[in-house]
Design a protein around this motif. Structure first.
Motif, PDB file in Angstrom:
ATOM      1  N   LYS A  82       0.696  -1.238  -0.258  1.00  0.00           N
ATOM      2  CA  LYS A  82      -0.127   0.114  -0.067  1.00  0.00           C
ATOM      3  C   LYS A  82       0.885   1.122   0.045  1.00  0.00           C
ATOM      4  N   TRP A  83       2.087   1.019   0.120  1.00  0.00           N
ATOM      5  CA  TRP A  83       3.096   2.174   0.329  1.00  0.00           C
ATOM      6  C   TRP A  83       2.576   3.544  -0.835  1.00  0.00           C
ATOM      7  N   ASP A  84       2.674   4.458  -0.643  1.00  0.00           N
ATOM      8  CA  ASP A  84       2.553   5.631  -1.456  1.00  0.00           C
ATOM      9  C   ASP A  84       1.291   5.487  -2.534  1.00  0.00           C
ATOM     10  N   ASN A  85       0.145   5.265  -1.717  1.00  0.00           N
ATOM     11  CA  ASN A  85      -1.253   4.843  -2.489  1.00  0.00           C
ATOM     12  C   ASN A  85      -0.924   3.684  -3.471  1.00  0.00           C
ATOM     13  N   GLY A  86      -0.211   2.617  -3.002  1.00  0.00           N
ATOM     14  CA  GLY A  86      -0.079   1.682  -4.131  1.00  0.00           C
ATOM     15  C   GLY A  86       1.118   1.781  -5.267  1.00  0.00           C
ATOM     16  N   TYR A  87       1.985   2.519  -4.871  1.00  0.00           N
ATOM     17  CA  TYR A  87       2.943   2.636  -5.997  1.00  0.00           C
ATOM     18  C   TYR A  87       3.253   1.255  -6.585  1.00  0.00           C
ATOM     19  N   ILE A  88       3.751   0.308  -6.056  1.00  0.00           N
ATOM     20  CA  ILE A  88       3.960  -0.975  -6.434  1.00  0.00           C
ATOM     21  C   ILE A  88       3.355  -1.249  -7.488  1.00  0.00           C
ATOM     22  N   ASN A  89       1.824  -1.550  -7.135  1.00  0.00           N
ATOM     23  CA  ASN A  89       0.837  -1.839  -8.254  1.00  0.00           C
ATOM     24  C   ASN A  89       0.812  -0.886  -9.208  1.00  0.00           C
ATOM     25  N   ARG A  90       0.916   0.272  -9.174  1.00  0.00           N
ATOM     26  CA  ARG A  90       0.908   1.354 -10.313  1.00  0.00           C
ATOM     27  C   ARG A  90       2.069   0.652 -11.356  1.00  0.00           C
ATOM     28  N   ILE A  91       3.396   0.089 -11.003  1.00  0.00           N
ATOM     29  CA  ILE A  91       4.343   0.079 -11.920  1.00  0.00           C
ATOM     30  C   ILE A  91       4.252  -1.425 -12.215  1.00  0.00           C
ATOM     31  N   ALA A  92       3.545  -2.179 -11.455  1.00  0.00           N
ATOM     32  CA  ALA A  92       3.685  -3.564 -11.532  1.00  0.00           C
ATOM     33  C   ALA A  92       3.406  -4.003 -12.924  1.00  0.00           C
ATOM     34  N   SER A  93       2.287  -3.822 -13.555  1.00  0.00           N
ATOM     35  CA  SER A  93       1.923  -4.313 -14.971  1.00  0.00           C
ATOM     36  C   SER A  93       2.851  -4.077 -15.945  1.00  0.00           C
ATOM     37  N   GLU A  94       3.600  -2.881 -16.129  1.00  0.00           N
ATOM     38  CA  GLU A  94       4.326  -2.642 -17.145  1.00  0.00           C
ATOM     39  C   GLU A  94       5.732  -3.556 -16.628  1.00  0.00           C
ATOM     40  N   LYS A  95       6.411  -3.590 -15.541  1.00  0.00           N
ATOM     41  CA  LYS A  95       7.419  -4.200 -15.116  1.00  0.00           C
ATOM     42  C   LYS A  95       7.145  -5.806 -15.361  1.00  0.00           C
ATOM     43  N   LEU A  96       6.041  -6.340 -14.877  1.00  0.00           N
ATOM     44  CA  LEU A  96       5.903  -7.800 -15.017  1.00  0.00           C
ATOM     45  C   LEU A  96       5.916  -8.131 -16.629  1.00  0.00           C
ATOM     46  N   GLU A  97       5.141  -7.422 -17.436  1.00  0.00           N
ATOM     47  CA  GLU A  97       5.422  -7.554 -18.921  1.00  0.00           C
ATOM     48  C   GLU A  97       6.608  -7.529 -19.438  1.00  0.00           C
ATOM     49  N   ASN A  98       7.675  -6.737 -18.883  1.00  0.00           N
ATOM     50  CA  ASN A  98       8.976  -7.011 -19.653  1.00  0.00           C
ATOM     51  C   ASN A  98       9.843  -7.767 -18.940  1.00  0.00           C
ATOM     52  N   ILE A  99       9.414  -8.590 -18.012  1.00  0.00           N
ATOM     53  CA  ILE A  99      10.451  -9.614 -17.474  1.00  0.00           C
ATOM     54  C   ILE A  99      10.387 -10.835 -18.340  1.00  0.00           C
ATOM     55  N   MET A 100      11.765 -11.054 -18.737  1.00  0.00           N
ATOM     56  CA  MET A 100      11.814 -12.157 -19.658  1.00  0.00           C
ATOM     57  C   MET A 100      12.644 -13.221 -19.301  1.00  0.00           C
ATOM     58  N   SER A 101      12.436 -14.441 -19.484  1.00  0.00           N
ATOM     59  CA  SER A 101      13.511 -15.588 -19.197  1.00  0.00           C
ATOM     60  C   SER A 101      13.866 -15.605 -17.836  1.00  0.00           C
ATOM     61  N   ALA A 102      13.146 -15.333 -16.673  1.00  0.00           N
ATOM     62  CA  ALA A 102      13.723 -15.245 -15.532  1.00  0.00           C
ATOM     63  C   ALA A 102      12.875 -16.296 -14.842  1.00  0.00           C
ATOM     64  N   LYS A 103      13.425 -17.276 -14.461  1.00  0.00           N
ATOM     65  CA  LYS A 103      12.540 -18.542 -13.819  1.00  0.00           C
ATOM     66  C   LYS A 103      12.625 -18.230 -12.070  1.00  0.00           C
ATOM     67  N   ASN A 104      12.045 -17.411 -11.893  1.00  0.00           N
ATOM     68  CA  ASN A 104      11.820 -16.873 -10.346  1.00  0.00           C
ATOM     69  C   ASN A 104      10.576 -17.570  -9.630  1.00  0.00           C
ATOM     70  N   THR A 105      10.667 -17.570  -8.331  1.00  0.00           N
ATOM     71  CA  THR A 105       9.850 -18.091  -7.619  1.00  0.00           C
ATOM     72  C   THR A 105       9.322 -16.963  -6.513  1.00  0.00           C
ATOM     73  N   ILE A 106       7.997 -16.822  -6.384  1.00  0.00           N
ATOM     74  CA  ILE A 106       7.715 -15.604  -5.309  1.00  0.00           C
ATOM     75  C   ILE A 106       6.792 -16.222  -4.481  1.00  0.00           C
ATOM     76  N   TRP A 107       6.831 -15.959  -3.203  1.00  0.00           N
ATOM     77  CA  TRP A 107       5.777 -16.340  -2.247  1.00  0.00           C
ATOM     78  C   TRP A 107       5.591 -15.022  -1.414  1.00  0.00           C
ATOM     79  N   ILE A 108       4.178 -15.071  -1.432  1.00  0.00           N
ATOM     80  CA  ILE A 108       3.498 -13.720  -0.609  1.00  0.00           C
ATOM     81  C   ILE A 108       2.545 -14.553   0.383  1.00  0.00           C
ATOM     82  N   SER A 109       2.559 -13.854   1.729  1.00  0.00           N
ATOM     83  CA  SER A 109       1.585 -14.318   2.764  1.00  0.00           C
ATOM     84  C   SER A 109       1.417 -13.203   3.453  1.00  0.00           C
ATOM     85  N   SER A 110       0.045 -13.254   4.101  1.00  0.00           N
ATOM     86  CA  SER A 110      -0.401 -12.297   4.774  1.00  0.00           C
ATOM     87  C   SER A 110      -1.804 -12.477   5.557  1.00  0.00           C
ATOM     88  N   ARG A 111      -2.078 -11.461   6.077  1.00  0.00           N
ATOM     89  CA  ARG A 111      -3.493 -11.965   7.037  1.00  0.00           C
ATOM     90  C   ARG A 111      -4.728 -11.949   5.917  1.00  0.00           C
TER      91      ARG A 111
END
Length: 272
Positions: free
Chosen positions: A188-217
């Protein structure tokens, strides 16, 4: 019912006593180290914790588990890793690099290092890019040069603002770590800054075999923290090779979620 509970407790106690005298409970080998950051013009302390039964001078290659907020996240990380190693869910050749925060006049400067933008009322905020440069250009290369690491298996672990920074790191430098384990990332930082940039950033990630885990309430906190929106973005935009999972827990707090999130997250990122 009471008798059943006693019968259940007895084997658990026996198991605990066995573990206490086994190799699982042997003393860790710990090295305290530091490096000077040219980006922040300051010395950063680190703590390197080798796997039990490992010779620090050995040339055997090691996975590296980088822990943000090291002064309070390291102890639980050690415990969870050691238990899951014993349970054969985590590779035994996994070392910890603990990264404690910098303090000035007894003030924790994690606000400066973990937040990606300057926000009113947070005077030191907005230094995440510099801290990312420290990891990319200084700390990770230093660890890889000094110790026999498996560079392709690095993991970055962060909670709260540290989780925010871990997601920020993935979006900007996905290849720096293989896996990103986060608990309660403050998206939620800065009115959702990460979510505002995520769409473009995710589309530009190529050939990266990553793993992401997110947990929350769960419930309103899942929405309020900005995690629900990021979950939706991953559903729509996640790179083909990304393995990811978002999990919520009922009846937990911002801090208690760490226990479950770290345990389940370690099992997820090391499941291969």
């Amino acid at each position: 019912m009471k008798a059943t509970n006693k019968l259940t407790i007895i084997p658990l106690l026996i198991c605990f006593l066995f573990l206490s005298t086994s190799g699982w409970a042997q003393l860790q080998t710990i090295q305290f180290d530091s490096l000077y950051s040219t980006y922040l013009k300051e010395v950063r302390q680190i703590q390197v914790i080798f796997p039990k039964q490992n010779d620090p001078d050995s040339k055997d290659s090691l996975n590296v588990f980088y822990v943000l907020d090291g002064e309070w996240n390291t102890s639980l990380s050690e415990t969870a890793l050691d238990f899951l190693k014993y349970a054969q869910f985590v590779p035994t050749n996994t070392m910890i690099v603990s990264i404690p925060n910098k303090y000035k006049n007894e003030i924790n400067r994690r606000e400066r290092d973990f937040t990606p933008t300057q926000v009113k009322d947070y005077n030191e905020s907005g230094g995440a890019n510099n801290f990312l440069l420290i990891l990319k250009k200084e700390l990770v290369p230093y660890i890889n040069e000094k110790y026999p690491t498996q560079k392709e298996n690095n993991v970055l672990y962060g909670t709260s603002w540290g989780g925010l920074f871990a997601i920020y790191t993935y979006l900007h430098e996905p290849l720096l770590f293989k896996s990103y384990l986060t608990v309660e990332p403050v998206l939620k930082w800065d009115n959702g800054y990460i979510n505002r940039i995520a769409s473009e950033k995710l589309e530009n990630i190529m050939s990266a075999k990553n793993t992401i885990w997110i947990s929350s309430r769960d419930g309103k906190d899942f929405e309020r923290m900005g995690i629900a929106e990021f979950d939706s973005l991953l559903t729509l935009k996640a790179p083909k090779e990304l393995q990811w999972k978002v999990v919520t827990y009922p009846d937990e707090t911002h801090f208690s979620t760490i226990w479950k999130g770290l345990y389940d997250g370690l099992k997820f990122i090391y499941k291969e």
